[in-house]
Design a protein around this motif. Structure first.
Motif, PDB file in Angstrom:
ATOM      1  N   THR A  43       0.844  -1.198   0.000  1.00  0.00           N
ATOM      2  CA  THR A  43       0.000   0.000   0.000  1.00  0.00           C
ATOM      3  C   THR A  43       0.879   1.247   0.000  1.00  0.00           C
ATOM      4  OG1 THR A  43      -1.667  -1.216   1.245  1.00  0.00           O
ATOM      5  CG2 THR A  43      -1.858   1.173   1.273  1.00  0.00           C
ATOM      6  N   ARG A  80      -3.058   2.105   5.597  1.00  0.00           N
ATOM      7  CA  ARG A  80      -4.129   1.110   5.428  1.00  0.00           C
ATOM      8  C   ARG A  80      -5.283   1.421   6.342  1.00  0.00           C
ATOM      9  NH1 ARG A  80      -2.326  -5.024   6.002  1.00  0.00           N
ATOM     10  NH2 ARG A  80      -4.521  -5.554   5.898  1.00  0.00           N
ATOM     11  N   PHE A 124      -5.491  -6.139  -1.829  1.00  0.00           N
ATOM     12  CA  PHE A 124      -4.605  -5.211  -2.527  1.00  0.00           C
ATOM     13  C   PHE A 124      -5.402  -4.444  -3.588  1.00  0.00           C
ATOM     14  CE2 PHE A 124      -1.277  -4.838  -6.044  1.00  0.00           C
ATOM     15  CZ  PHE A 124      -0.700  -3.694  -5.515  1.00  0.00           C
ATOM     16  N   ASN A 175      -7.634  -1.791  -2.068  1.00  0.00           N
ATOM     17  CA  ASN A 175      -6.792  -0.685  -1.609  1.00  0.00           C
ATOM     18  C   ASN A 175      -6.288   0.162  -2.772  1.00  0.00           C
ATOM     19  OD1 ASN A 175      -7.017  -1.189   1.048  1.00  0.00           O
ATOM     20  ND2 ASN A 175      -4.855  -1.615   1.418  1.00  0.00           N
ATOM     21  N   GLU A 176      -5.827  -0.515  -3.820  1.00  0.00           N
ATOM     22  CA  GLU A 176      -5.317   0.207  -4.992  1.00  0.00           C
ATOM     23  C   GLU A 176      -6.387   1.112  -5.583  1.00  0.00           C
ATOM     24  OE1 GLU A 176      -2.572  -1.878  -8.125  1.00  0.00           O
ATOM     25  OE2 GLU A 176      -4.302  -3.106  -7.683  1.00  0.00           O
ATOM     26  N   GLN A 205      -6.935   4.061  -3.410  1.00  0.00           N
ATOM     27  CA  GLN A 205      -5.822   5.006  -3.541  1.00  0.00           C
ATOM     28  C   GLN A 205      -5.927   5.783  -4.852  1.00  0.00           C
ATOM     29  OE1 GLN A 205      -2.894   1.820  -2.889  1.00  0.00           O
ATOM     30  NE2 GLN A 205      -1.978   3.101  -1.328  1.00  0.00           N
TER      31      GLN A 205
END
Ligand code: HEM
Length: 496
Positions: free
Chosen positions: A125, A326, A438, A441-442, A445
Motif C-alpha cells: 500500500t 491502510r 490489494f 486498496n489500490e 488510492q
C-alpha cells in the motif's frame, strides 16, 4: 467423441439438459453473445439448476445464491485448479504447474499469495501510494501542450489504464530502468512502459479466445506479441530491476528452485501475474470513476469522506507525497461502498469447478442433482448481483448501497432468507482472488489521488457507458464505448 456428445441424454436425477442443435458448439454462440440474458431465459424456463452444452463442455449452472454454499464447500469432488491450471498454462505459455514435473510448486505458489495480504499489504500500500502520485505527476509533466492547469481531454478508460498499469507494475515488479523517476521521463523510460502496455492490450484483446482454447497460432500476431511480453520478464533482465516487491522476489526465488522450469517459463509466470494484477483492476477503476463522475451526490459524499480522512495533507498533494495508511483507507466506508457498487454492476466472472467423479451434489435438504465426471459446475455471480429480490433497482448505481448506520452493510436477503454470497467479484471459497485486498486498496488510492490532485468532468453530450459483454465470464467487463472526459491539475496547488 462427437457421436458421444450428440448422444448424451438426461439421466434420472440430473438437471434439465440443454444441448442446442449444433453438435459440439451447442449453445456457445448464444452464450457468448450475452451470457447474462441467455442464462436468465434458461432459469425462467428450467429453474435454478440446469446443464448446457457449450463448446464441447457440459456446464451445470447453479443460479440461486442460496444454493452456493453447498457448491463452495464441496472441495473434494469439485476441483477449481484443474480448470484454471490448464487454461492459464495455455493462455500464458508455461507448462502446467500440476503436470507432475514440478512437485510441490502449486502449493508453494499458493502460499506466496499470502504476501499480497495481511502485514505484507502495508508495504504494498505504501509503495502504491508513492507510485500513483509519481505517475500522475509525470503525466502532467510529460504533457506537451499548455500549462499544467489547463483542461486536457482524454478517454477515461485510457487514462485509468495508463495510470494503473504503470503504478501497479512499479509497485509489484520494481523499476526496470535506473533513471530518476522524479523528473521528466526520458524517451527510454516512456518507451518501455508504453511498449509493454501496448503489447499487453493487444494480448488482452485476444484473451477470451485464448482462454477458450483457440490455438494461439490461429490468432495472427498474438504469438509473437506474447513472446515479446514474456521476454520482457526474462530472469536476466529482472535481475537488473531495482526494488521489486517481496511478493515478486519470493516468486522469483521459488521458480529458480525448479530446474525443470526454463528461463522463459519462469518469465511466463511473471507475465501471467502482471495480467492477473491489472486485467481486472483497470476496468474496475474505470467504472468506479465513471459512476462517481456521473452522480454528483455520490461524488460530493465520497470527496468529503476523503478530505475528512486525509485532513491537512490535501493541499500539498500536487507537490509532496501524501501518505495514506491502510488504517485510513479502511475508514473510507463510502468510497469502499462506491467501489463495491461499481464491481457489482460490472463483474461478470464465473466460478468454475470441474467434477472429479460421478456423484450427486446435495444442494438443499430436499434437492440434489447428479453430475458426471469431467462436467463443469458453474456459479454465476452476475445473476446474483443483478437479482431484484436481493438488490432493489439492480441496474441502478447507488453509491451507498453497502453502507448502513455508518458501517459496511453485510446483511442482504433473498425473500426472507439471509444470503452469505451476495457479492462475488473476487470469486468464492478456497479459490477466491488472493489479490482482493490489494485490489480494493489500490482502487481506493487511485480514486483518492485523482480526486485530490485533479478536477475531472465527463464530456457532456455523449452516450452512457455500456458493458462490453463479449468478455463475459472473465472478470470485470470493460466499457463497450469510448467515454471522453476532461481534467486539470487542481488550481489551489499551482497558486501556492
Ligand atoms: C484469481 C478477480 C485483482 C491476483 C481471481 C479470480 C477472480 C479474480 C474472480 C478467480 C477466483 C475464483 O474463480 O474463485 C479479481 C478482480 C480484481 C482482481 C475483480 C480487481 C478488481 C487482482 C490483483 C491481483 C490478483 C490486483 C494481484 C496482485 C490473482 C491471482 C489469482 C486471481 C494470482 C489466481 C489465484 C489462484 O490461482 O488460486 N481474481 N482479481 N487479482 N487473482 Fe484476482
Amino acid at each position: 467423441f462427437l457421436h458421444l456428445l450428440l448422444r448424451r441424454r438426461r439421466r434420472e436425477g440430473e438437471p434439465p439438459l440443454i444441448k442446442g442443435w449444433i453438435p459440439f458448439l451447442g449453445k456457445a454462440l448464444e452464450f457468448r453473445k450475452d451470457s447474462y440474458q441467455f442464462l436468465q431465459r434458461l432459469q425462467e424456463k428450467h429453474g435454478d439448476v440446469f446443464t448446457v452444452l457449450i463448446a464441447g463442455k457440459y456446464m451445470t449452472f447453479v443460479m440461486n445464491p442460496l444454493l452456493y454454499p453447498a457448491v463452495i464447500k464441496q472441495g473434494k469432488q469439485l476441483d477449481f485448479h484443474e480448470f484454471s491450471d490448464a487454461a492459464a498454462s495455455t493462455t500464458f505459455g508455461y507448462p502446467a504447474v500440476r503436470s507432475g514435473r514440478f512437485p510441490g510448486m502449486s502449493e508453494r505458489i499458493q502460499k506466496l499469495f499470502l504476501l499480497l495480504q495481511g502485514p505484507a499489504l502495508n508495504s504494498l500500500t505504501h509503495r502504491m501510494m508513492g507510485n500513483l502520485q509519481r505517475v500522475v505527476r509525470q503525466h502532467f509533466l510529460s504533457w506537451g501542450g499548455g500549462p499544467e492547469c489547463d483542461w486536457r481531454r482524454d478517454g477515461l478508460y485510457e487514462f485509468c489504464e495508463r495510470v494503473m498499469f504503470e503504478a501497479t507494475f512499479l509497485t509489484l515488479y520494481g523499476h526496470p530502468s535506473r533513471a530518476n523517476t522524479e523528473t521528466k521521463k526520458t524517451s527510454e523510460e516512456i518507451c518501455w512502459i508504453d511498449t509493454l502496455r501496448e503489447n499487453f492490450k493487444k494480448f488482452d484483446a485476444k484473451f477470451p479466445l485464448l482462454i477458450a482454447r483457440v490455438p494461439i497460432g490461429l490468432l495472427g500476431k498474438t504469438k509473437s506479441i506474447r513472446e515479446e511480453l514474456i521476454r520482457f520478464f526474462h530472469p536476466c533482465r529482472m535481475a537488473e530491476w531495482s526494488s521489486p516487491s517481496e511478493f515478486v522476489q519470493m516468486r522469483t526465488e521459488l521458480f529458480h528452485q525448479y530446474d525443470t522450469l526454463k528461463d522463459l517459463d519462469r518469465a511466463a509466470h511473471h507475465f501471467a501475474m502482471l495480467w492477473a494484477s491489472v486485467g481486472n483492476t483497470i476496468p474496475a477503476c474505470f467504472w468506479c470513476v465513471y459512476h462517481l463522475l456521473s452522480d454528483p451526490q455520490a461524488l460530493v459524499a465520497v470527496k468529503k469522506e476523503i478530505v475528512d480522512v486525509v485532513g491537512e495533507q490535501e493541499t500539498s498533494i500536487c507537490n509532496d507525497d501524501v501518505t495514506l495508511t491502510r488504517e485510513q483507507l479502511d475508514r473510507m466506508i463510502y468510497l469502499e461502498s462506491a467501489i463495491n457498487e461499481s464491481l457489482r454492476l460490472s463483474s461478470a466472472s464465473m466460478n468454475i469447478r470441474v467434477v472429479q467423479e460421478d456423484f450427486c451434489l446435495q444442494l438443499e435438504p430436499q434437492c440434489s442433482v447428479c453430475v458426471r465426471k469431467g462436467d463443469i459446475v458453474v456459479l454465476h455471480p452476475q445473476s446474483t448481483h443483478l437479482d431484484p429480490d436481493i438488490y432493489s433497482n439492480p441496474q441502478q448505481y447507488q453509491f451507498d448501497r453497502f453502507v448502513k448506520d455508518g458501517k459496511e452493510k453485510t446483511e442482504f436477503y433473498k425473500g426472507d432468507q439471509k444470503i452469505r454470497y451476495y457479492r462475488m467479484p473476487f470469486g468464492s471459497g478456497a479459490t477466491m482472488c488472493p489479490g482482493r485486498f490489494f485490489a480494493i486498496n489500490e482502487m481506493k488510492q487511485f480514486v483518492c489521488i485523482i480526486l485530490l490532485m485533479c478536477d475531472l468532468e465527463l464530456a457532456g453530450d455523449q452516450q452512457e457507458a455500456t458493458l462490453d459483454t463479449s468478455r463475459a465470464g472473465l472478470g470485470i467487463l470493460p466499457p463497450a464505448n469510448h467515454i471522453a472526459f476532461r481534467y486539470r491539475l487542481k488550481q489551489h496547488s499551482t497558486e501556492q
